[in-house]
Scaffold this active site. Structure first.
Site, mmCIF file in Angstrom:
data_model
loop_
_atom_site.group_PDB
_atom_site.id
_atom_site.type_symbol
_atom_site.label_atom_id
_atom_site.label_comp_id
_atom_site.label_asym_id
_atom_site.label_seq_id
_atom_site.Cartn_x
_atom_site.Cartn_y
_atom_site.Cartn_z
ATOM 1 N N HIS A 107 -10.849 9.917 7.450
ATOM 2 C CA HIS A 107 -10.651 8.472 7.580
ATOM 3 C C HIS A 107 -10.062 8.045 8.914
ATOM 4 O O HIS A 107 -10.379 6.972 9.414
ATOM 5 C CB HIS A 107 -9.728 7.995 6.446
ATOM 6 C CG HIS A 107 -9.492 6.516 6.442
ATOM 7 N ND1 HIS A 107 -10.524 5.601 6.339
ATOM 8 C CD2 HIS A 107 -8.348 5.796 6.532
ATOM 9 C CE1 HIS A 107 -10.012 4.378 6.350
ATOM 10 N NE2 HIS A 107 -8.709 4.468 6.482
ATOM 11 N N ARG A 130 -0.708 8.855 9.494
ATOM 12 C CA ARG A 130 -0.614 7.407 9.692
ATOM 13 C C ARG A 130 -0.259 6.686 8.393
ATOM 14 O O ARG A 130 -0.870 6.924 7.359
ATOM 15 C CB ARG A 130 -1.936 6.851 10.226
ATOM 16 C CG ARG A 130 -1.934 5.330 10.350
ATOM 17 C CD ARG A 130 -3.205 4.823 10.982
ATOM 18 N NE ARG A 130 -4.385 4.946 10.153
ATOM 19 C CZ ARG A 130 -4.710 4.121 9.158
ATOM 20 N NH1 ARG A 130 -3.907 3.126 8.818
ATOM 21 N NH2 ARG A 130 -5.824 4.313 8.477
ATOM 22 N N ARG A 139 -0.997 9.032 1.930
ATOM 23 C CA ARG A 139 -2.387 9.460 1.792
ATOM 24 C C ARG A 139 -2.557 10.976 1.772
ATOM 25 O O ARG A 139 -3.418 11.491 1.057
ATOM 26 C CB ARG A 139 -3.221 8.874 2.936
ATOM 27 C CG ARG A 139 -3.434 7.389 2.784
ATOM 28 C CD ARG A 139 -4.135 6.801 3.978
ATOM 29 N NE ARG A 139 -4.416 5.389 3.737
ATOM 30 C CZ ARG A 139 -4.905 4.568 4.642
ATOM 31 N NH1 ARG A 139 -5.165 5.021 5.858
ATOM 32 N NH2 ARG A 139 -5.138 3.302 4.346
ATOM 33 N N GLU A 168 0.840 -1.193 0.000
ATOM 34 C CA GLU A 168 0.000 0.000 0.000
ATOM 35 C C GLU A 168 0.881 1.250 0.000
ATOM 36 O O GLU A 168 2.107 1.158 0.158
ATOM 37 C CB GLU A 168 -0.939 -0.016 1.221
ATOM 38 C CG GLU A 168 -1.948 -1.153 1.152
ATOM 39 C CD GLU A 168 -2.914 -1.182 2.320
ATOM 40 O OE1 GLU A 168 -3.927 -1.877 2.193
ATOM 41 O OE2 GLU A 168 -2.660 -0.517 3.343
ATOM 42 N N HIS A 181 -8.828 9.912 3.809
ATOM 43 C CA HIS A 181 -8.538 8.843 2.853
ATOM 44 C C HIS A 181 -8.828 9.382 1.453
ATOM 45 O O HIS A 181 -9.861 9.996 1.220
ATOM 46 C CB HIS A 181 -9.401 7.611 3.133
ATOM 47 C CG HIS A 181 -8.888 6.376 2.464
ATOM 48 N ND1 HIS A 181 -8.961 6.187 1.111
ATOM 49 C CD2 HIS A 181 -8.263 5.285 2.963
ATOM 50 C CE1 HIS A 181 -8.405 5.019 0.806
ATOM 51 N NE2 HIS A 181 -7.974 4.453 1.908
#
Length: 532
Positions: free
Chosen positions: A350, A385, A289, A114, A238
């Site tokens: 998110h 994060r 992100r 990811e 997100h």
């Protein structure tokens, strides 16, 4: 008051952090786990992508640590990052023992990659990892005779010495007052230790991938009780939430981009079909992100769009269906075949990177009170994060809190006699519509003024509205019967205020906090710490 119940440990929240803590305590102690709604309604069950851990031969702890620090824009606490990363493989092994059916490939597990990760290290169960984890933890908890699972309890406030029959200024936490949704009465749950595992504050925003109950309750309760909170300005958006007028919070997992999904401008606009992420970052769709969310936000505002497209239709249909069965099936019901068509997506709130300050044992500032998971600020995430580190944090800190409680339990005093909830305020409000209106107002102005891109002017406008709402909510709370909606509204106002105050105090752009007034990064990374 409907009743008082005493346990050794009170756990607020029935997701990954709460159930992990309960299972690690239950062999020695009587544990109650309170859920705000149904046991499976928290954020854990919604997690699609997976859990990050070093499980591949070519990968190392140092690389996972480094990826986490880079994503966190240098604000992470390195000791915490090392602690979590090094405990990750063991946490995965324990989940497998509980029966989580992780996808396999060859002799080991299938690992995906990811955004922000330098290696494939995401262990998963198709694209519904959180649901599989939640079910395994619930089964184990339901089977344990020392764990009492109590759904439909809305926590109002933590119980401290000031709630004792003999008033005490001691900040020690003894449990919680909670509304029973079915009876409407307020119940008291006491214990020698209390663990906050209540999740984040996503529903402070209009668009969020968080479940309905994510109203920052644990953060607000801990703050009112006397805990410090930290880094509340770092709200992760997100990049890819499904844009649909009926379905408001369906997440399109990061793994879609990890497996080749491309972000493109929709047809019908200048340069329609153009893949735009390489224009913003050399990592393109696999950038962290915050970078991807800002790029999408930029294109949407520049062109006046409602959404952009995420396209994985160039991959073979069988590949797409095999890797993303949940997303494929869900979107098919909405008339979108992702093997042939792009997915309309928008950014959405998110994850709450800030929260109640804890140490490596999950201890907060108040004796007897612990926190784990999204409600906390452990130092793991820093200013942003890294993907799939969230469930991991729940397991590692849920276990750490349980370990510390078990090691120190004999030194914890017994709860004193606690006053019952004051039921004299039994007047029902006929102004429920106002509560709903205020809820909507908070979510709208937080999205407009405290979103992906901020300015001091926008933040000050938000702060002005919060002050007015705080007065209204205080009036309601002081005069009418407490209801779940009123409790949530009270907590939303508190958390919105913490977010705005934190954002105004940061005079730089770092990670998820991006302000046009201070676009540069300061040389030293410092936490934003607020004290009651």
């Amino acid at each position: 008051m409907s009743g008082a119940q005493s346990f050794d440990v009170v756990v607020l929240g029935s997701g990954a952090a709460g159930l992990t803590a309960a299972l690690n305590l239950a062999d020695r102690f009587k544990v109650v786990v309170l859920a705000k709604g149904g046991l499976s309604e928290g954020s854990t069950a919604w997690a699609q992508g997976g859990i990050a851990a070093v499980l591949d031969e070519g990968d190392t702890f140092e690389q996972h640590i480094e990826d986490t620090m880079i994503a966190g824009a240098g604000l992470n606490d390195r000791e915490t990052v090392e602690f979590v990363v090094e405990n990750a493989p063991a946490a995965i092994a324990r989940l497998a023992e509980l029966g989580v059916p992780f996808n396999e490939e060859g002799p080991g597990w299938h690992l995906t990659r990811e955004g922000g990760h330098s290696h494939r290290r995401i262990v998963h169960v198709d694209d519904a990892t959180g649901w599989a984890v939640q079910q395994a933890l619930e089964r184990a908890a339901q089977a344990h005779p020392n764990i009492t699972l109590v759904p439909d309890r809305v926590a109002i406030d933590l119980v401290t010495g000031r709630h004792g029959v003999r008033y005490s200024g001691d900040g020690r936490v003894w449990g919680v007052y909670a509304i029973n949704r079915k009876s409407g009465g307020v119940e008291l749950f006491t214990g020698r230790a209390t663990i906050l595992a209540t999740g984040g504050a996503g529903r402070t925003y209009l668009y969020s991938t968080a479940p309905r109950g994510a109203t920052g309750d644990g953060i607000a309760m801990a703050w009112r009780a006397g805990c410090r909170v930290s880094n509340m300005e770092f709200m992760q958006f997100h990049p890819t939430c499904l844009y649909n007028l009926e379905v408001k919070n369906f997440l399109i997992t990061e793994a879609v981009r990890g497996e080749g999904g491309m972000l493109k401008l929709p047809s019908g606009v200048p340069n329609g079909g153009h893949r735009f992420m390489p224009d913003f970052d050399e990592r393109a769709e696999l950038a962290p992100r915050d970078v991807v969310a800002r790029a999408i936000d930029h294109e949407i505002k520049r062109l006046g769009l409602d959404y952009v497209h995420l396209d994985i239709s160039h991959q073979p249909p069988d590949f797409v269906k095999h890797h993303f069965p949940t997303i494929y099936a869900k979107l098919l019901t909405l008339g979108i075949d992702i093997t042939r068509q792009p997915i309309p997506v928008v950014p959405a709130q998110h994850y709450t990177c800030g929260g109640v300050i804890i140490d490596l044992h999950g201890c907060t500032d108040l004796p007897g009170l612990y926190a784990a998971g999204e409600v906390s600020e452990s130092g793991l995430h820093g200013a942003n994060r890294l993907a799939s580190n969230s469930l991991l944090e729940c397991f590692v800190f849920g276990e750490a809190a349980a370990r510390h409680i078990a090691a120190n339990f004999d030194s914890f005093p017994e709860p004193p006699a606690i006053r019952p909830w004051d039921e004299s305020r039994v007047t029902d409000s006929d102004e429920e519509v106002i509560v709903q209106h205020n809820w909507r107002e908070i979510r709208r102005f937080m999205w407009d003024y405290v979103g992906i891109v901020r300015t001091n002017k926008r933040l000050e406008r938000a702060q002005h509205r919060i002050r007015l709402l705080r007065q209204e909510v205080a009036d309601y709370y002081g005069h009418f019967r407490v209801t779940p909606d009123l409790v949530e509204l009270r907590n939303l106002v508190e958390v919105a205020d913490l977010i705005v105050r934190s954002a105004l105090s940061r005079k730089e752009s770092r990670g998820l906090h991006y302000t046009l007034d201070y676009p540069d990064l300061l040389p030293e990374a410092r936490d934003t710490v607020l004290a009651p």
